[in-house]
Design a protein around this motif. Sequence first.
Motif, PDB file in Angstrom:
ATOM      1  N   SER A   1     -18.404 -28.275  11.394  1.00  0.00           N
ATOM      2  CA  SER A   1     -19.073 -26.979  11.521  1.00  0.00           C
ATOM      3  C   SER A   1     -18.414 -25.906  10.665  1.00  0.00           C
ATOM      4  N   VAL A   2     -17.100 -26.023  10.476  1.00  0.00           N
ATOM      5  CA  VAL A   2     -16.425 -25.046   9.614  1.00  0.00           C
ATOM      6  C   VAL A   2     -16.936 -25.193   8.170  1.00  0.00           C
ATOM      7  N   ALA A   3     -17.043 -26.439   7.706  1.00  0.00           N
ATOM      8  CA  ALA A   3     -17.516 -26.670   6.331  1.00  0.00           C
ATOM      9  C   ALA A   3     -18.937 -26.144   6.170  1.00  0.00           C
ATOM     10  N   TYR A   4     -19.720 -26.250   7.231  1.00  0.00           N
ATOM     11  CA  TYR A   4     -21.087 -25.737   7.157  1.00  0.00           C
ATOM     12  C   TYR A   4     -21.075 -24.229   6.881  1.00  0.00           C
ATOM     13  N   LEU A   5     -20.268 -23.492   7.649  1.00  0.00           N
ATOM     14  CA  LEU A   5     -20.219 -22.036   7.447  1.00  0.00           C
ATOM     15  C   LEU A   5     -19.655 -21.672   6.074  1.00  0.00           C
ATOM     16  N   VAL A   6     -18.647 -22.438   5.636  1.00  0.00           N
ATOM     17  CA  VAL A   6     -18.029 -22.140   4.334  1.00  0.00           C
ATOM     18  C   VAL A   6     -19.026 -22.411   3.202  1.00  0.00           C
ATOM     19  N   ASP A   7     -19.678 -23.581   3.249  1.00  0.00           N
ATOM     20  CA  ASP A   7     -20.573 -23.955   2.136  1.00  0.00           C
ATOM     21  C   ASP A   7     -21.874 -23.160   2.149  1.00  0.00           C
ATOM     22  N   GLU A   8     -22.493 -23.092   3.320  1.00  0.00           N
ATOM     23  CA  GLU A   8     -23.860 -22.562   3.356  1.00  0.00           C
ATOM     24  C   GLU A   8     -23.899 -21.054   3.535  1.00  0.00           C
ATOM     25  N   LEU A   9     -23.010 -20.533   4.387  1.00  0.00           N
ATOM     26  CA  LEU A   9     -23.072 -19.090   4.638  1.00  0.00           C
ATOM     27  C   LEU A   9     -21.969 -18.335   3.906  1.00  0.00           C
ATOM     28  N   LYS A  10     -21.232 -19.105   3.076  1.00  0.00           N
ATOM     29  CA  LYS A  10     -20.195 -18.501   2.214  1.00  0.00           C
ATOM     30  C   LYS A  10     -19.124 -17.733   2.990  1.00  0.00           C
ATOM     31  N   TYR A  11     -18.833 -18.191   4.198  1.00  0.00           N
ATOM     32  CA  TYR A  11     -17.731 -17.588   4.962  1.00  0.00           C
ATOM     33  C   TYR A  11     -16.409 -18.015   4.320  1.00  0.00           C
ATOM     34  N   SER A  12     -15.381 -17.197   4.510  1.00  0.00           N
ATOM     35  CA  SER A  12     -14.056 -17.669   4.108  1.00  0.00           C
ATOM     36  C   SER A  12     -13.637 -18.724   5.120  1.00  0.00           C
ATOM     37  N   ARG A  13     -12.683 -19.577   4.750  1.00  0.00           N
ATOM     38  CA  ARG A  13     -12.246 -20.613   5.689  1.00  0.00           C
ATOM     39  C   ARG A  13     -11.717 -19.980   6.967  1.00  0.00           C
ATOM     40  N   LYS A  14     -11.017 -18.864   6.819  1.00  0.00           N
ATOM     41  CA  LYS A  14     -10.430 -18.232   7.994  1.00  0.00           C
ATOM     42  C   LYS A  14     -11.531 -17.754   8.947  1.00  0.00           C
ATOM     43  N   LYS A  15     -12.513 -17.061   8.370  1.00  0.00           N
ATOM     44  CA  LYS A  15     -13.578 -16.516   9.211  1.00  0.00           C
ATOM     45  C   LYS A  15     -14.384 -17.654   9.837  1.00  0.00           C
ATOM     46  N   ALA A  16     -14.645 -18.691   9.028  1.00  0.00           N
ATOM     47  CA  ALA A  16     -15.434 -19.822   9.530  1.00  0.00           C
ATOM     48  C   ALA A  16     -14.695 -20.518  10.672  1.00  0.00           C
ATOM     49  N   THR A  17     -13.380 -20.722  10.486  1.00  0.00           N
ATOM     50  CA  THR A  17     -12.604 -21.433  11.512  1.00  0.00           C
ATOM     51  C   THR A  17     -12.544 -20.620  12.799  1.00  0.00           C
ATOM     52  N   LEU A  18     -12.303 -19.323  12.639  1.00  0.00           N
ATOM     53  CA  LEU A  18     -12.189 -18.503  13.849  1.00  0.00           C
ATOM     54  C   LEU A  18     -13.544 -18.376  14.557  1.00  0.00           C
ATOM     55  N   THR A  19     -14.619 -18.270  13.778  1.00  0.00           N
ATOM     56  CA  THR A  19     -15.941 -18.150  14.399  1.00  0.00           C
ATOM     57  C   THR A  19     -16.307 -19.435  15.140  1.00  0.00           C
ATOM     58  N   MET A  20     -16.269 -20.550  14.406  1.00  0.00           N
ATOM     59  CA  MET A  20     -16.647 -21.821  15.037  1.00  0.00           C
ATOM     60  C   MET A  20     -15.658 -22.204  16.131  1.00  0.00           C
ATOM     61  N   GLY A  21     -14.379 -21.951  15.846  1.00  0.00           N
ATOM     62  CA  GLY A  21     -13.356 -22.275  16.838  1.00  0.00           C
ATOM     63  C   GLY A  21     -13.664 -21.577  18.158  1.00  0.00           C
ATOM     64  N   LEU A  22     -13.975 -20.293  18.079  1.00  0.00           N
ATOM     65  CA  LEU A  22     -14.241 -19.536  19.305  1.00  0.00           C
ATOM     66  C   LEU A  22     -15.495 -20.074  20.005  1.00  0.00           C
ATOM     67  N   LEU A  23     -16.546 -20.335  19.217  1.00  0.00           N
ATOM     68  CA  LEU A  23     -17.790 -20.821  19.828  1.00  0.00           C
ATOM     69  C   LEU A  23     -17.581 -22.163  20.523  1.00  0.00           C
ATOM     70  N   VAL A  24     -16.910 -23.086  19.827  1.00  0.00           N
ATOM     71  CA  VAL A  24     -16.723 -24.417  20.430  1.00  0.00           C
ATOM     72  C   VAL A  24     -15.761 -24.328  21.615  1.00  0.00           C
TER      73      VAL A  24
END
Length: 461
Positions: free
Chosen positions: A328-351
């Motif tokens: 899910s982190v790679a999804y946010l990074v690739d598709e929504l162009k999130y930084s790895r940090k933002k993607a990890t914290l967002t998905m991390g919190l949701l999961v």
Amino acid sequence: MDNNREQWSSKASFILAAAGSAVGLGNIWKFPYIAGENGGAAFLFIYLICIVLVGLPILNIEILLGRATQKNPIGAFKTLTDKPFWKYVGALGVFASFTILSFYSIVGGWSVAYTFEALKGTFSSFDNPQMAADFFNLKNSNAMWVVGWHTVFFLMIVGIILSGVRAGLEKASKFLMPVLFVILMILVVQGLMLPGADKGTSFLFSPDWSKINPQTFLLALGHAFFTLSLGMGAMMTYGSYLSEKDDVVNASYLVAFLDTIIAILAGVAIFTVVFSSGYDPAAGPGLVFHVLPPLLAQLAGGYIFALLFFLLLTIAAVTSGISILEVSVAYLVDELKYSRKKATLTMGLLVYLAAIPCALSFNLWSDVTLLNTGLTFFDAADYLASNILLPLGGFFLAIFAGYVWGVDEVVRNLLIGDSNSVYFGNSIFKSPSFNKLFSFLVRYLSPILIFLVFLYVLGWI
Ligand code: PFF
């Protein structure tokens, strides 16, 4: 292609990381009790057939789809076809990663907690598995205890993913996988030296064919998916950090081989202890947390063996957990162009939050069951992911490779990459008769078998 996208520093790093994903709670927590409940060696035999005939071809395809597109599952399908349907198959993978991690992280949390209990010497005061089961139930009746250890486990995973592909995923796997293997070997050797160990090994290695029925087959296939991390894009995402220089076929053989050998060794380590103490291997999911702690602790040097065992379980859970969240982190990074940090914290919190109902399944919400299924959130997440989402993902992968992308294109791509191995590499795909077999497995055998698993778990056959 995205020039900033990180890649593994070598194929060996990929193999260790992918093996880290494959070798997890499935090998140490699930495999022994499923084998125990389903006839030991008879189950092992069928399971090996499933790995070779269905698991390996799908593993090749998943890793290949990642390498060919350099994308997460949703992006990978979007790159290769215009048909919007396939995007949803990718999305199914992202959803599965949520579902799996929500129960996986609870078991991961138990593993960390038990490592600390082993360190404190708690298990030496248990005279029998019933005492250990009572302890387990008492601890789990406290919601804060379960949520707390889930949090610890989760922070470990998020910390690794935040560091990125090379400095996080790769470094963790390179350090942890050899440690896991050494610990496992110590446990295997001590198990084999116990009086009555041969009863444990013969349970695992001498088959009782009368135990084989269609259900054994279907169960084995479902487990083959889970154990090889197939059907939700984890291997695809890891494959997306591979370069075209690297042979997918050779890597797949090694990952499947390591995963299988480690499941068998874990079976030896566990069954030798269980049989030499005169207990029943068919103890179900509680085998590892109820039966083993007192049995291990009672051995000579038991303090250290119990500690090593739960450390092994924790390492296995961490290296798989990171691969699940990475999807899910790679999804946010690739598709929504999130930084790895933002993607990890967002998905991390949701999961993390999605897992809370699973944590409460053992205490505050133990009476809450889903839609007349009688399953708690924890059981439902396990059931949904292992029995429905992963086989469904695998089914669509086989259909995509066999009919949309096409076997010829798959083979053309598989032939790219240098394996440095004459026997266990992609050169086998130069043989027309092997390609025919591969095509048969991908286009017919895998989808049909997976479809049957599906009907079976839904109770329709
Ligand atoms: N293969 C892991 C295990 O055996 O525990 C579980 C798993 C990891 C399943 C990653 C699916 C996945 F994508």
